[in-house]
Enzyme design. Sequence first.
Site, mmCIF file in Angstrom:
data_model
loop_
_atom_site.group_PDB
_atom_site.id
_atom_site.type_symbol
_atom_site.label_atom_id
_atom_site.label_comp_id
_atom_site.label_asym_id
_atom_site.label_seq_id
_atom_site.Cartn_x
_atom_site.Cartn_y
_atom_site.Cartn_z
ATOM 1 N N CYS A 121 0.658 -1.197 -0.036
ATOM 2 C CA CYS A 121 0.179 -0.239 -0.199
ATOM 3 C C CYS A 121 0.838 1.328 0.159
ATOM 4 O O CYS A 121 2.094 1.135 0.366
ATOM 5 C CB CYS A 121 -0.868 0.060 1.241
ATOM 6 S SG CYS A 121 -2.251 1.168 0.942
ATOM 7 N N CYS A 123 0.124 4.381 1.808
ATOM 8 C CA CYS A 123 -0.346 5.354 2.585
ATOM 9 C C CYS A 123 0.590 5.830 3.396
ATOM 10 O O CYS A 123 0.628 7.046 3.970
ATOM 11 C CB CYS A 123 -1.651 5.012 3.412
ATOM 12 S SG CYS A 123 -1.738 3.511 4.167
ATOM 13 N N CYS A 131 -4.011 5.913 0.513
ATOM 14 C CA CYS A 131 -3.534 4.621 -0.108
ATOM 15 C C CYS A 131 -3.069 4.705 -1.517
ATOM 16 O O CYS A 131 -2.849 3.681 -2.264
ATOM 17 C CB CYS A 131 -4.438 3.613 0.400
ATOM 18 S SG CYS A 131 -4.926 3.484 2.045
ATOM 19 N N LYS A 196 -12.459 -4.753 2.822
ATOM 20 C CA LYS A 196 -11.821 -3.754 3.796
ATOM 21 C C LYS A 196 -12.767 -2.739 4.159
ATOM 22 O O LYS A 196 -13.093 -1.811 3.055
ATOM 23 C CB LYS A 196 -10.376 -3.404 3.357
ATOM 24 C CG LYS A 196 -9.703 -2.473 4.383
ATOM 25 C CD LYS A 196 -8.212 -2.021 4.211
ATOM 26 C CE LYS A 196 -7.788 -1.048 5.034
ATOM 27 N NZ LYS A 196 -6.263 -0.779 4.866
ATOM 28 N N ARG A 206 -2.870 4.027 12.419
ATOM 29 C CA ARG A 206 -2.493 5.122 11.954
ATOM 30 C C ARG A 206 -1.558 5.952 12.476
ATOM 31 O O ARG A 206 -0.546 6.885 11.851
ATOM 32 C CB ARG A 206 -3.790 6.113 11.484
ATOM 33 C CG ARG A 206 -4.634 5.312 10.534
ATOM 34 C CD ARG A 206 -5.856 6.161 10.047
ATOM 35 N NE ARG A 206 -6.635 5.341 9.017
ATOM 36 C CZ ARG A 206 -7.761 5.690 8.900
ATOM 37 N NH1 ARG A 206 -8.210 6.894 9.142
ATOM 38 N NH2 ARG A 206 -8.664 4.912 7.943
ATOM 39 N N ARG A 218 -10.859 7.929 3.711
ATOM 40 C CA ARG A 218 -10.614 6.775 2.856
ATOM 41 C C ARG A 218 -11.854 6.167 2.279
ATOM 42 O O ARG A 218 -12.043 5.169 1.661
ATOM 43 C CB ARG A 218 -9.884 5.378 3.618
ATOM 44 C CG ARG A 218 -8.406 5.760 4.275
ATOM 45 C CD ARG A 218 -7.654 4.845 4.167
ATOM 46 N NE ARG A 218 -6.643 4.969 5.214
ATOM 47 C CZ ARG A 218 -5.385 5.728 5.299
ATOM 48 N NH1 ARG A 218 -5.347 6.575 4.110
ATOM 49 N NH2 ARG A 218 -4.516 5.768 5.823
ATOM 50 N N GLU A 234 -16.642 -8.003 -3.804
ATOM 51 C CA GLU A 234 -15.139 -7.612 -3.750
ATOM 52 C C GLU A 234 -14.571 -8.890 -3.917
ATOM 53 O O GLU A 234 -13.280 -9.118 -4.281
ATOM 54 C CB GLU A 234 -14.777 -6.900 -2.703
ATOM 55 C CG GLU A 234 -15.447 -5.435 -2.723
ATOM 56 C CD GLU A 234 -14.438 -4.290 -3.641
ATOM 57 O OE1 GLU A 234 -13.396 -5.090 -4.156
ATOM 58 O OE2 GLU A 234 -14.639 -3.307 -3.779
ATOM 59 N N LYS A 249 -11.710 -7.315 6.956
ATOM 60 C CA LYS A 249 -11.075 -6.343 8.096
ATOM 61 C C LYS A 249 -11.814 -5.133 8.090
ATOM 62 O O LYS A 249 -12.471 -4.587 7.335
ATOM 63 C CB LYS A 249 -9.830 -5.865 7.286
ATOM 64 C CG LYS A 249 -8.978 -5.096 8.096
ATOM 65 C CD LYS A 249 -7.761 -4.518 7.429
ATOM 66 C CE LYS A 249 -7.111 -3.566 8.225
ATOM 67 N NZ LYS A 249 -5.967 -2.629 7.437
ATOM 68 N N SER A 275 -5.868 -2.993 15.028
ATOM 69 C CA SER A 275 -5.370 -2.090 15.871
ATOM 70 C C SER A 275 -6.315 -1.649 17.062
ATOM 71 O O SER A 275 -6.030 -1.784 18.260
ATOM 72 C CB SER A 275 -4.674 -0.923 15.322
ATOM 73 O OG SER A 275 -5.437 -0.302 14.777
ATOM 74 N N TYR A 314 -2.295 -8.580 16.794
ATOM 75 C CA TYR A 314 -1.056 -8.054 17.564
ATOM 76 C C TYR A 314 -0.865 -8.878 18.715
ATOM 77 O O TYR A 314 -0.026 -8.666 19.783
ATOM 78 C CB TYR A 314 -1.504 -6.723 17.904
ATOM 79 C CG TYR A 314 -1.777 -5.799 16.651
ATOM 80 C CD1 TYR A 314 -0.389 -5.211 16.177
ATOM 81 C CD2 TYR A 314 -2.578 -5.572 16.078
ATOM 82 C CE1 TYR A 314 -0.688 -4.503 14.918
ATOM 83 C CE2 TYR A 314 -2.949 -4.856 15.175
ATOM 84 C CZ TYR A 314 -1.823 -3.936 14.308
ATOM 85 O OH TYR A 314 -1.969 -3.436 13.486
HETATM 86 C C1 PBG Z 1 -3.554 1.048 5.220
HETATM 87 C C2 PBG Z 1 -3.852 0.013 6.462
HETATM 88 C C3 PBG Z 1 -4.695 0.217 7.524
HETATM 89 C C4 PBG Z 1 -4.571 -1.141 8.274
HETATM 90 C C5 PBG Z 1 -3.870 -1.900 7.582
HETATM 91 N N1 PBG Z 1 -3.413 -1.254 6.198
HETATM 92 C C6 PBG Z 1 -5.199 1.438 8.109
HETATM 93 C C7 PBG Z 1 -6.134 2.327 7.102
HETATM 94 O O1 PBG Z 1 -6.829 1.839 6.133
HETATM 95 O O2 PBG Z 1 -6.249 3.375 7.474
HETATM 96 C C8 PBG Z 1 -5.161 -1.365 9.629
HETATM 97 C C9 PBG Z 1 -4.584 -2.211 10.553
HETATM 98 C C10 PBG Z 1 -4.941 -1.915 11.863
HETATM 99 O O3 PBG Z 1 -5.665 -1.036 12.052
HETATM 100 O O4 PBG Z 1 -4.624 -2.862 12.645
HETATM 101 N N2 PBG Z 1 -3.451 0.576 4.011
HETATM 102 ZN ZN ZN Z 2 -3.150 2.162 2.724
#
Ligand code: PBG
Ligand code: ZN
Length: 327
Positions: A121, A123, A131, A196, A206, A218, A234, A249, A275, A314
């Site tokens: 990605c 971002c 992204c 996602k 983030r 996003r 998707e 996700k 997270s 995690y």
């Molecule tokens: C960005 C990305 C994100 C996560 C994984 N890849 C955050 C977002 O899309 O803003 C989130 C992972 C997490 O919160 O543990 N491509």
């Molecule tokens: Zn990203």
Amino acid sequence: MADLIYRPRRLRTTQLVRDMAAETRLSARSMIQVYFVCEGKNVRNEVGSLPGVYRESPDALMKSISNDVRLGIRRIMLFGVPEKKDASGSGVLRDDSCVNQTIKRLKDKYANDLFVSVDICLCSYTDTGHCGVAVDGRIDNDRTIEILRDMAVLSAKAGCDCVAPSDMMDGRVGEIRNGLDDEGFTETLIMAYSAKYASGYYGPFREAADCAPKFGDRRSYQMDFRNSREALKEVALDLEEGADIVMVKPALAYLDIISAVRAAFDSPVAAFNVSGEYAMVKLLAREGYADEKQLVIENLTAIARAGADIILTYHLRDILKNGWLDE
Ligand code: PBG
Ligand code: ZN
């Protein structure tokens, strides 16, 4: 005495019976631990919002992973956190980026004893925090997927086993599959973040990956959480384009999506225990409102019960360190 034919409680009488009759079993073999790689030497900074999660330079990360391998971790996901950012995220195209350096060192050391997957990605590499590449305030899909394809090929050259596009651009799985195959990387897996959602649960990530969008949000590429049929669409597209594993996700507020995807497709389904989900557990435990082990095992079991074959989390290090899987 009541004249009962059915007494479901019989199957709950003792631990031995309950363990024997359990429908869902958690295993470290289906879990992937998440790491953040930054630049520099001997850097190991704990992420404020994610106790027990660090941003580490390649040398420091090698040490942490070596400890984790001793604990039993065999599958990992790497996120790169570069210092320099620009409009097109050109840092992803460096073969000496902190992530690519780390992949090389890991594969030299562990070869096939460690499954290394890497986030694909832009971002963390774009100055906009988006992204994809922004053109006049909009995210340019088709330019972005060409860059993602080249990023994936570089990670494969560095030696990673699996690339995981998390951007939600259209057509990126097909573009990446073609790019990999053209370069001879026919065995590199694609784990696609297929469903996602635009979620509030990414907040702590983030901070960790320094990738909060600088303008807007996003929602022009990540899914709307009011939709579930769209998730199936998707997933179907990503599988047609060549995804090996499809992902849902976040996980906990999306158990219905995991279960629908599991029922509709035969490919392995992954779920990302994100997270914000991790941070909630840590906060409850820290305040003494709940028992950490109980929450972690309950959450991960729910994700597996919903139908996830693979869980990105995690929590894996804590689980193994404390012997929470008791097997
Ligand atoms: C960005 C990305 C994100 C996560 C994984 N890849 C955050 C977002 O899309 O803003 C989130 C992972 C997490 O919160 O543990 N491509
Ligand atoms: Zn990203």
